[in-house]
Design a protein around this motif. Structure first.
Motif, PDB file in Angstrom:
ATOM      1  N   VAL A  97       0.833  -1.203   0.000  1.00 17.95           N
ATOM      2  CA  VAL A  97       0.000   0.000   0.000  1.00 17.95           C
ATOM      3  C   VAL A  97       0.870   1.257   0.000  1.00 17.95           C
ATOM      4  CG1 VAL A  97      -1.618   1.346   1.404  1.00 17.95           C
ATOM      5  CG2 VAL A  97      -1.990  -1.112   1.079  1.00 17.95           C
ATOM      6  N   ALA A  98       1.867   1.301   0.875  1.00 24.59           N
ATOM      7  CA  ALA A  98       2.708   2.493   0.988  1.00 24.59           C
ATOM      8  C   ALA A  98       3.539   2.713  -0.270  1.00 24.59           C
ATOM      9  CB  ALA A  98       3.610   2.384   2.214  1.00 24.59           C
ATOM     10  N   THR A  99       4.098   1.640  -0.819  1.00 23.58           N
ATOM     11  CA  THR A  99       4.886   1.764  -2.042  1.00 23.58           C
ATOM     12  C   THR A  99       4.016   2.232  -3.199  1.00 23.58           C
ATOM     13  OG1 THR A  99       6.493   0.079  -1.374  1.00 23.58           O
ATOM     14  CG2 THR A  99       6.284   0.499  -3.717  1.00 23.58           C
ATOM     15  N   ALA A 100       2.833   1.663  -3.338  1.00 23.19           N
ATOM     16  CA  ALA A 100       1.923   2.086  -4.405  1.00 23.19           C
ATOM     17  C   ALA A 100       1.605   3.571  -4.288  1.00 23.19           C
ATOM     18  CB  ALA A 100       0.635   1.257  -4.356  1.00 23.19           C
ATOM     19  N   ALA A 101       1.416   4.031  -3.065  1.00 19.76           N
ATOM     20  CA  ALA A 101       1.070   5.440  -2.854  1.00 19.76           C
ATOM     21  C   ALA A 101       2.190   6.369  -3.312  1.00 19.76           C
ATOM     22  CB  ALA A 101       0.748   5.678  -1.379  1.00 19.76           C
ATOM     23  N   VAL A 102       3.416   6.118  -2.871  1.00 17.96           N
ATOM     24  CA  VAL A 102       4.491   7.077  -3.153  1.00 17.96           C
ATOM     25  C   VAL A 102       4.976   7.011  -4.598  1.00 17.96           C
ATOM     26  CG1 VAL A 102       5.241   7.251  -0.760  1.00 17.96           C
ATOM     27  CG2 VAL A 102       6.285   5.534  -2.238  1.00 17.96           C
ATOM     28  N   ILE A 103       5.002   5.825  -5.205  1.00 17.39           N
ATOM     29  CA  ILE A 103       5.500   5.773  -6.584  1.00 17.39           C
ATOM     30  C   ILE A 103       4.446   6.278  -7.567  1.00 17.39           C
ATOM     31  CG2 ILE A 103       7.145   3.937  -6.092  1.00 17.39           C
ATOM     32  CD1 ILE A 103       5.302   2.010  -7.603  1.00 17.39           C
TER      33      ILE A 103
END
Length: 500
Positions: free
Chosen positions: A186-192
């Motif tokens: 979830v966090a990786t999807a958000a920032v990239i």
């Protein structure tokens, strides 16, 4: 035959996303990180994480999983994998980097209602940032069309840490059998999403896709199924995140009520009907308070126990005694330690069992006055030691409610352990207590020189001394590092061939 009709009411217009998803997307696009402490901490996390990934390349169990899907594939302007000759697409690059940096479980950690390692997100962040930079430098136009700087990576790390950490503060995924790597996805999807130039609405699309994607079961971290998947699970999460964001970039829509939809949403399907609880709004709290794993490549709940064991080892030596004189040990600890790594009588079947057994780690320190990653491998001196095995089975854990309270207290967040040793002659040694491990915010300044020394130590087997010093000095130079292009920085870690 009459046409089948749905009983669901028609939905008019654009549907609103669950507020939890809207908050994440808004934070990514609208929050300005202005915390010097967060950026300073992120720089140390960045260096430590890359160093730990390089150290993992010395283990064949890790390197056998790395490289292109089809041997010999080289992707034009692709992601470079540090310490290797590989040039990959960003999806597979995210897996490679993510698997490397988590393999030895030796860098940052976040402990709350849920546990995890926010630096895992660097697998996706670094892979995408490098690919964007190389493509744009070659005349392409990905994201904003510019070269991503290391400072942009640090900002992305701060925000990924924050999303993963805040979702973990009050919400336990392990209690419903899910692995914490869902938060990495979830966090990786958000920032990239933002890095790739997606607007806020599409960032919400990508976040929702990460929640609807099938979530990893935690069984590979626990008896009787403890295995090496726990070491590449975060790489898998990064890979999935990048893949989903690229699909959204091509126009795939999101799932607005993926969390709250009755029957079919995440809350009802996977979270026993509970909604997420939040302790604080998104900011830079998690990066500022993250834990560094400095001293030992060991599951974090054991770090203070190993420090306590080292003190006991020295005390025994002063008395002319050793681990052979120990009859039993009581470990006074916190509830999370017991739930995750208390394996007093379980057979140690593999590396993954040993590095998640507090008894094994404490016993190894008491017997050999050390704890290295190689002490977990099959056939190692520690793994084959009858003394370690006998001592391991004599160590029992008991919960201290005060230790558990301190562990969850947002103003303390300590990870306490205390060891009481009874010798074979009946002597009971004074309890050895360590409340906050080296690398805790309370001991951050003490840890910084150790983190840099650890980074240098991990570089040593891969590069000539001059190159090692160049990388260490660059890591110390805040302005020079932050203003460097990601692709230029990654080029400094290229190797023509794998050495292990």
């Amino acid at each position: 035959m009459a046409a089948l009709k749905s009983n669901a009411p028609a939905v008019a217009g654009v549907r609103e996303f669950d507020p939890e998803i809207k908050d994440m997307a808004s934070y990514i696009h609208n929050y300005k990180v202005d915390s010097d402490l967060a950026y300073e901490t992120a720089r140390f996390v960045f260096l430590d994480t890359i160093g730990c990934g390089l150290e993992a390349l010395r283990f064949k169990e890790c390197t056998k999983l790395l490289g292109p899907i089809v041997e010999g594939t080289v992707v034009p302007h692709g992601t470079r994998v540090p310490g290797t000759p590989y040039v990959l697409d960003p999806v597979n690059g995210a897996f490679n980097i993510g698997a490397m940096i988590r393999w030895l479980d030796y860098n940052d950690c976040w402990l709350a209602a849920e546990w995890g390692h926010p630096s895992d997100n660097l697998g996706g962040i670094l892979a995408v940032a490098d690919w964007i930079s190389r493509t744009n430098r070659a005349g392409g136009h990905v994201g904003s069309g510019t070269i991503v700087k290391i400072k942009d990576v640090l900002e992305a790390m701060i925000k990924a840490h924050e999303i993963q950490g805040c979702l973990a503060l009050e919400n336990s995924y392990n209690k419903v059998g899910l692995d914490h790597v869902v938060l990495v996805k979830v966090a990786t999807a958000a920032v990239i999403s933002k890095m790739l130039g997606l607007p806020e609405r599409q960032t919400a699309d990508a976040i929702s896709q990460a929640w609807v994607d099938g979530q990893s079961l935690r069984t590979y971290r626990h008896s009787p199924n403890t295995m090496s998947r726990k070491s590449w699970a975060a790489g898998d999460a990064c890979q999935r995140a990048v893949n989903l964001v690229l699909k959204v970039q091509k126009g795939e829509h999101g799932v607005p009520t993926v969390l709250s939809a009755p029957v079919w949403g995440f809350y009802d399907v996977a979270f026993k009907g509970k909604k997420f609880e939040f302790q604080r709004p998104y900011g830079s709290y998690v990066m500022e308070n993250v834990l560094f794993k400095v001293s030992y490549p060991a599951e974090f709940h054991s770090q203070t126990a190993i420090e306590a064991a080292k003190k006991i080892n020295a005390h025994l030596a002063e008395q002319g005694k050793s681990a052979e004189d120990i009859k039993s040990i009581t470990c006074r600890t916190h509830e999370a330690c017991i739930r995750i790594i208390d394996k007093q009588h379980k057979p140690m079947d593999n590396f993954a069992d040993r590095d998640h057994c507090i008894q094994y780690m404490v016993a190894t320190m008491l017997v050999f006055n050390r704890l290295h990653a190689t002490d977990y491998t099959d056939g190692s001196e520690a793994a084959t030691s009858p003394l370690v095995e006998g001592l391991r089975r004599s160590i029992s854990c008991v919960e201290d409610p005060e230790f558990t309270r301190a562990y969850h207290d947002p103003n303390m967040r300590t990870i306490p352990n205390a060891l009481t040793v009874t010798l074979k002659d009946g002597t009971v040694l004074e309890e050895s207590v360590v409340e906050a491990p080296l690398g805790h915010k309370l001991r951050r300044e003490e840890a910084k020189p150790e983190i840099l020394e650890k980074f240098e130590r991990h570089l040593g087997p891969h590069f000539e001394p001059e190159k090692v010093q160049e990388l260490v000095e660059l890591g110390k130079d805040k302005d020079k590092l932050e203003n460097m292009g990601v692709d230029e920085y990654m080029d400094m870690y290229v190797k023509e061939k794998m050495e292990w």
